[in-house]
Design a protein around this motif. Structure first.
Motif, PDB file in Angstrom:
ATOM      1  N   GLY A   9     -16.201  96.214  27.746  1.00  0.00           N
ATOM      2  CA  GLY A   9     -15.514  95.066  27.165  1.00  0.00           C
ATOM      3  C   GLY A   9     -14.944  95.320  25.786  1.00  0.00           C
ATOM      4  N   ASP A  36     -18.799  93.414  35.668  1.00  0.00           N
ATOM      5  CA  ASP A  36     -18.795  92.052  35.091  1.00  0.00           C
ATOM      6  C   ASP A  36     -17.946  91.105  35.941  1.00  0.00           C
ATOM      7  N   PRO A  47     -13.169  90.524  33.782  1.00  0.00           N
ATOM      8  CA  PRO A  47     -13.118  90.400  32.324  1.00  0.00           C
ATOM      9  C   PRO A  47     -12.876  91.707  31.577  1.00  0.00           C
ATOM     10  N   ASP A  50      -9.291  92.878  31.940  1.00  0.00           N
ATOM     11  CA  ASP A  50      -8.376  92.035  31.148  1.00  0.00           C
ATOM     12  C   ASP A  50      -8.545  92.293  29.655  1.00  0.00           C
ATOM     13  N   TRP A  66     -11.793  88.634  23.488  1.00  0.00           N
ATOM     14  CA  TRP A  66     -11.432  88.514  24.914  1.00  0.00           C
ATOM     15  C   TRP A  66     -10.400  87.386  25.038  1.00  0.00           C
ATOM     16  N   TRP A  87     -18.055  76.170  31.337  1.00  0.00           N
ATOM     17  CA  TRP A  87     -18.840  77.106  30.485  1.00  0.00           C
ATOM     18  C   TRP A  87     -18.102  78.437  30.297  1.00  0.00           C
ATOM     19  N   PHE A  88     -17.262  78.812  31.287  1.00  0.00           N
ATOM     20  CA  PHE A  88     -16.506  80.052  31.156  1.00  0.00           C
ATOM     21  C   PHE A  88     -15.086  79.665  30.758  1.00  0.00           C
ATOM     22  N   ASP A  94      -4.221  82.778  30.337  1.00  0.00           N
ATOM     23  CA  ASP A  94      -5.151  83.692  31.014  1.00  0.00           C
ATOM     24  C   ASP A  94      -5.257  83.307  32.488  1.00  0.00           C
ATOM     25  N   PHE A 150     -24.201  88.591  35.778  1.00  0.00           N
ATOM     26  CA  PHE A 150     -23.995  88.960  34.376  1.00  0.00           C
ATOM     27  C   PHE A 150     -23.364  87.844  33.543  1.00  0.00           C
ATOM     28  N   GLN A 151     -22.277  87.229  34.052  1.00  0.00           N
ATOM     29  CA  GLN A 151     -21.586  86.243  33.222  1.00  0.00           C
ATOM     30  C   GLN A 151     -22.470  85.029  32.940  1.00  0.00           C
ATOM     31  N   PHE A 154     -24.637  86.286  30.130  1.00  0.00           N
ATOM     32  CA  PHE A 154     -23.900  86.611  28.896  1.00  0.00           C
ATOM     33  C   PHE A 154     -23.203  85.388  28.311  1.00  0.00           C
ATOM     34  N   VAL A 155     -22.604  84.558  29.140  1.00  0.00           N
ATOM     35  CA  VAL A 155     -21.790  83.442  28.647  1.00  0.00           C
ATOM     36  C   VAL A 155     -22.532  82.115  28.774  1.00  0.00           C
TER      37      VAL A 155
HETATM   38  N1  FO1 Z   1     -17.051  85.442  26.786  1.00  0.00           N
HETATM   39  C1  FO1 Z   1     -17.736  84.397  26.220  1.00  0.00           C
HETATM   40  O1  FO1 Z   1     -18.682  84.638  25.464  1.00  0.00           O
HETATM   41  N2  FO1 Z   1     -17.398  83.098  26.488  1.00  0.00           N
HETATM   42  C2  FO1 Z   1     -16.384  82.771  27.316  1.00  0.00           C
HETATM   43  O2  FO1 Z   1     -16.133  81.597  27.552  1.00  0.00           O
HETATM   44  C3  FO1 Z   1     -15.613  83.837  27.899  1.00  0.00           C
HETATM   45  C4  FO1 Z   1     -14.521  83.594  28.723  1.00  0.00           C
HETATM   46  C5  FO1 Z   1     -13.764  84.688  29.197  1.00  0.00           C
HETATM   47  C6  FO1 Z   1     -12.618  84.482  29.962  1.00  0.00           C
HETATM   48  C7  FO1 Z   1     -11.877  85.556  30.436  1.00  0.00           C
HETATM   49  C8  FO1 Z   1     -12.281  86.856  30.149  1.00  0.00           C
HETATM   50  O3  FO1 Z   1     -11.560  87.911  30.593  1.00  0.00           O
HETATM   51  C9  FO1 Z   1     -13.423  87.102  29.373  1.00  0.00           C
HETATM   52  C10 FO1 Z   1     -14.169  86.005  28.905  1.00  0.00           C
HETATM   53  N3  FO1 Z   1     -15.300  86.209  28.119  1.00  0.00           N
HETATM   54  C11 FO1 Z   1     -15.996  85.161  27.591  1.00  0.00           C
HETATM   55  C12 FO1 Z   1     -15.753  87.563  27.785  1.00  0.00           C
HETATM   56  C13 FO1 Z   1     -16.563  88.191  28.904  1.00  0.00           C
HETATM   57  O4  FO1 Z   1     -17.591  87.386  29.372  1.00  0.00           O
HETATM   58  C14 FO1 Z   1     -17.132  89.500  28.341  1.00  0.00           C
HETATM   59  O5  FO1 Z   1     -16.184  90.061  27.517  1.00  0.00           O
HETATM   60  C15 FO1 Z   1     -17.390  90.623  29.298  1.00  0.00           C
HETATM   61  O6  FO1 Z   1     -17.683  90.263  30.561  1.00  0.00           O
HETATM   62  C16 FO1 Z   1     -18.466  91.496  28.643  1.00  0.00           C
HETATM   63  O7  FO1 Z   1     -17.870  92.549  28.042  1.00  0.00           O
END
Ligand code: FO1
Length: 312
Positions: A9, A36, A47, A50, A66, A87-88, A94, A150-151, A154-155
């Motif tokens: 990431g 992820d 993620p 992207d 991100w 939450w996401f 995006d 994972f998400q 993590f999130v």
């Molecule tokens: N990370 C967060 O902490 N909160 C989010 O709401 C979030 C949304 C999100 C949307 C699209 C995307 O591509 C990444 C996003 N991320 C978010 C980051 C992601 O969870 C992490 O960057 C990776 O999965 C771990 O490296």
């Protein structure tokens, strides 16, 4: 100098951006973690792909690391009003990426092909390669709630839960793509970017055959810890919950015999005895990557080191 960079990431994307500025477009392939990835609101979300692509295309939301810059969240607001999950945080721009990726994959395109098409449209010249086109999903085993995708760890739970281990669902039946194998085999060296070793790099290293191919390669890693702390994210906390002191040694121990050299931050007091006991070369430098200048500087320093030491 052909380089294959392994990245996850936010941290990995920063060094990848520096390498992309220093190397020619045909010299750098970036192999990205897909552990992820998950399905959310019926969309296939990738993620780390992207984050790497948006960063390389200079479209990334710099403060978040991100998602896209200048983002709006009108769709998410309406999803919330319809009692959907918020939450996401998926932004409106995006959302286009997730909608088009999902449509293309539903019509049978592989993630590798979708990523290649998007890179072309985003003006990215380097090869961004998903580690596999087979499904691999990272789960985190937590003390409080057992195995979580994972998400969600993590999130949704803001990595507050206590971890006991990691599980890559599908890893035994997944293969690295032929593009990934070719990128590593034809590279002069492999760079492990400063991503989380447990959840961003290990899924790539755990794919069938990858460690064997790496054995014959010059493998350089950049420490994802500075002063025993993660730049952002849960790495130091993960190490402690696994009863490992977060340090340079923890990183070299984690990667073990595949590693030839580790670039770590000059503020770290390293037990230089490490160098005598292991064949790993330790290079102290400034590995903080807050801006494009620092990313280019570190990338150039690594490439110069590789040119000077490359295994013939
Ligand atoms: N990370 C967060 O902490 N909160 C989010 O709401 C979030 C949304 C999100 C949307 C699209 C995307 O591509 C990444 C996003 N991320 C978010 C980051 C992601 O969870 C992490 O960057 C990776 O999965 C771990 O490296």
């Amino acid at each position: 100098m052909k380089i294959a960079a392994l990245a996850g990431g936010v941290g990995g994307a920063k060094l990848a951006q520096g390498l992309a500025k220093v190397l020619g477009s045909d010299e750098l392939s970036i192999i990205v973690n897909t552990g992820d990835d998950f399905e959310h609101l019926g969309l296939y979300i990738s993620p780390d792909i992207d984050t790497v692509c948006y960063t390389l295309a200079d479209k990334a939301n710099v403060s978040l690391g991100w998602g896209l810059k200048d983002e709006t969240y009108k769709a998410l607001e309406k999803i919330g009003q319809l009692n959907g999950p918020t939450w996401f945080k998926i932004g409106d721009s995006d959302l286009a990426t997730h909608l088009m990726r999902t449509q293309k994959m539903k019509s049978g395109e592989t993630l590798t092909h979708v990523t290649r098409d998007f890179c072309e449209l985003w003006g990215i010249k380097n090869r961004v390669l998903p580690m596999s086109d087979d499904p691999v999903r990272t789960f985190v085993d937590t003390k409080e709630k057992g195995l979580l995708p994972f998400q969600e760890y993590f999130v949704k739970h803001q990595f507050e839960l206590c971890i006991r281990g990691f599980y890559f669902k599908g890893i035994d039946s997944a293969s690295p793509t032929k593009e990934v194998i070719d990128a590593i085999k034809t590279s002069d060296a492999v760079i492990i970017c400063p991503s989380n070793p447990f959840v961003s790099i290990d899924p790539i290293l755990s794919l069938r055959g990858i460690k064997d191919i790496l054995k014959g390669k010059n493998v350089i890693a950049v420490s994802p810890l500075i002063g025993g702390k993660a730049i952002k994210g849960p790495l130091a906390k993960m190490f402690r919950e696994m009863n490992i002191e977060p340090s340079v040694r923890a990183i070299t121990d984690h990667y073990g015999e595949i590693l030839d050299c580790l670039f770590f931050d000059q503020i770290d007091q390293v037990d230089m005895a490490l160098e005598e006991h292991s064949c790993i070369i330790l290079r102290a430098t400034n590995i903080l990557l807050p801006d494009i200048e620092s990313r280019i500087r570190l990338a150039a320093e690594i490439v110069e080191f590789l040119k000077a030491t490359n295994k013939d």
